[in-house]
Design a protein around this motif. Structure first.
Motif, PDB file in Angstrom:
ATOM      1  N   HIS A 227     -30.058 -10.430 -24.872  1.00 48.63           N
ATOM      2  CA  HIS A 227     -28.982 -11.139 -25.585  1.00 48.63           C
ATOM      3  C   HIS A 227     -29.413 -12.579 -25.796  1.00 48.63           C
ATOM      4  O   HIS A 227     -30.353 -13.050 -25.157  1.00 48.63           O
ATOM      5  CB  HIS A 227     -27.687 -11.127 -24.759  1.00 48.63           C
ATOM      6  CG  HIS A 227     -27.794 -11.915 -23.480  1.00 48.63           C
ATOM      7  ND1 HIS A 227     -28.466 -11.452 -22.359  1.00 48.63           N
ATOM      8  CD2 HIS A 227     -27.377 -13.162 -23.154  1.00 48.63           C
ATOM      9  CE1 HIS A 227     -28.420 -12.355 -21.405  1.00 48.63           C
ATOM     10  NE2 HIS A 227     -27.779 -13.421 -21.848  1.00 48.63           N
TER      11      HIS A 227
ATOM     12  N   ASP B   4     -27.502 -16.471 -25.671  1.00 50.18           N
ATOM     13  CA  ASP B   4     -26.253 -17.020 -25.148  1.00 50.18           C
ATOM     14  C   ASP B   4     -25.430 -17.563 -26.316  1.00 50.18           C
ATOM     15  O   ASP B   4     -25.977 -18.122 -27.257  1.00 50.18           O
ATOM     16  CB  ASP B   4     -26.544 -18.105 -24.109  1.00 50.18           C
ATOM     17  CG  ASP B   4     -27.131 -17.510 -22.823  1.00 50.18           C
ATOM     18  OD1 ASP B   4     -27.055 -16.277 -22.651  1.00 50.18           O
ATOM     19  OD2 ASP B   4     -27.658 -18.273 -21.998  1.00 50.18           O
TER      20      ASP B   4
ATOM     21  N   HIS C 117     -33.071 -13.188 -24.350  1.00 51.47           N
ATOM     22  CA  HIS C 117     -33.608 -13.123 -22.996  1.00 51.47           C
ATOM     23  C   HIS C 117     -32.928 -11.975 -22.252  1.00 51.47           C
ATOM     24  O   HIS C 117     -31.918 -11.433 -22.720  1.00 51.47           O
ATOM     25  CB  HIS C 117     -33.439 -14.460 -22.273  1.00 51.47           C
ATOM     26  CG  HIS C 117     -32.033 -14.993 -22.287  1.00 51.47           C
ATOM     27  ND1 HIS C 117     -31.467 -15.619 -23.380  1.00 51.47           N
ATOM     28  CD2 HIS C 117     -31.064 -14.968 -21.340  1.00 51.47           C
ATOM     29  CE1 HIS C 117     -30.227 -15.968 -23.103  1.00 51.47           C
ATOM     30  NE2 HIS C 117     -29.949 -15.573 -21.871  1.00 51.47           N
TER      31      HIS C 117
HETATM   32 NI    NI Z   1     -28.064 -15.353 -21.007  1.00 55.21          NI
END
Ligand code: NI
Ligand code: OGA
Length: 393
Positions: free
Chosen positions: A271, A273, A327
């Protein structure tokens, strides 16, 4: 694999709401049915019935503590999704903030280092950042102590309400996740501090004091880094702060228990952030991986450093000049791992859109209110960068 026939204590709102006691059996899992719900951006969403995940809602640590040698099917990633060989790269950007905190010449040099790191990687590590090591140690100990508390204590905070300002949970969103992540977490807002602090756990006894102090120091550091990022985009240093109407701040205590079959699972699925920047504190156990040029790179922990990664709102504001990196976290068979991300974001009601100063031609993204962006991501789950992709014009 048989799972223990278990429910948590009555203090858990989840179990209280399940009308009759149900053990989690193989047949219940096989006959899993989904209720269709409307989700903000993703019309084809589904919601798992609460009873189908008992007692997995108690978390991964509970599962491991009950003596487990094979991971349950629901944690097993598809072949393509499993952790594979990673590159170990020693030349990740590591930025020393020490000099720039006091000298304008050093600050200008740092701005160009940040620009390079943001263009090439979307993430960097910072050292000499001014957050006292003793406070970092204290934060790590209260976080470990929290995860070591008995189930009954942690389940006081359990919720599947994704909009809750504080909740204990497991995986990411257990009512939605098709494959569960090997992670337990406490996730809470940090602002406004005086109001939210009283909702934070009262055990361990020093949790509120340490976390108030830590989140304040990390917020100040984040503001400094966001100024540098503004300047690195040739914008005034307070540009991002003004565009985002100040900030929101959410932190998590992620706990990834050692896993009997680490090659089959992920601690957290790929994903990016959603916010502006995340400052993540890792312990000494390797596990964070960042995508770079279509390969996963493992980020070796540097004691007392923060891993800073750009979030989607910076990608939007920069009109795609900077990218929020994908990440994920992997787990291992010998040691538990803990990480503490502090996720900064625009204030909840901010409408985020590409900065007009950075748009040549047309903007690349549609505008969206940050609160709605977060709600969509929480409801839809972790699938790479799907919310950002949905806003692409
Ligand atoms: Ni994250
Ligand atoms: C997160 C995250 C990675 C890690 O919580 O958003 O990416 O190493 N965590 O725990």
């Amino acid at each position: 694999m048989a799972l223990p026939n278990q429910r948590c204590s009555n203090s858990c709102s989840f179990c209280k709401n399940v009308s009759k006691c149900l053990s989690y059996t193989e047949s219940a899992r096989n006959s899993r049915k989904y209720i269709k719900t409307q989700c903000y951006l993703k019309p084809k969403s589904y919601q798992r019935k609460t009873m189908e995940i008992l007692p997995l809602h108690l978390g991964v640590k509970n599962l491991v503590d009950s003596g487990l040698h094979k991971v349950p099917d629901i944690y097993i990633q598809s072949k393509e999704g499993r952790p594979n060989a990673v590159h170990r790269e020693e030349s990740f950007p590591v930025l020393d903030l020490g000099a720039a905190l006091n000298s304008s010449k050093a600050r200008a040099a740092l701005v160009s280092q940040i620009r390079e790191a943001c263009v090439n990687w979307g993430f960097f590590q910072v050292i000499n950042h001014g957050v006292p090591h003793s406070l970092v140690d204290e934060m790590q100990s209260v976080a470990r102590e929290f995860h070591a508390l008995p189930n009954e204590e942690k389940m006081r905070y359990f919720s599947t309400d994704i909009e809750s300002r504080m909740r204990y949970g497991t995986s990411f969103n257990i009512t939605q996740d098709k494959v569960f992540s090997w992670r337990d977490f406490l996730r809470h807002s940090c602002l406004p501090l005086s109001e939210i602090q009283n909702l934070w756990p009262d055990k361990p006894g020093s949790y509120r004091k340490v976390t108030a102090n830590y989140s304040t120091r990390v917020r100040n550091l984040a503001k400094f880094i966001l100024e540098l990022i503004s300047e690195s985009l040739d914008l005034p240093k307070d540009y991002i702060d003004k565009a985002f109407n100040g900030c929101s701040q959410v932190m998590a205590l992620n706990f990834y228990p050692a896993c009997p079959e680490p090659d089959l699972v992920l601690g957290i699925a790929p994903h990016s952030d959603p916010g502006s920047i995340t400052l993540l504190l890792q312990d000494h156990v390797e596990g964070l991986q960042v995508m770079h040029g279509n390969e996963w790179y493992s980020v070796k922990p540097i004691p007392y450093s923060f891993v800073v990664n750009l979030g989607d709102q910076i990608q939007i504001l920069s009109n795609d000049k900077y990218k929020s990196p994908e990440h994920r976290a992997v787990v291992n068979s010998s040691e538990d791992r803990m990480s503490i991300p502090v996720a900064m974001g625009p204030s909840w009601e901010s409408l985020v859109l590409p900065a007009s100063e950075l748009v040549e031609g047309s903007p690349v993204f549609k505008p969206m209110v940050y609160r709605d962006y977060m709600a969509a991501m929480q409801a839809g789950g972790l699938h790479r960068k799907w919310v950002l992709d949905a806003l692409r014009i």
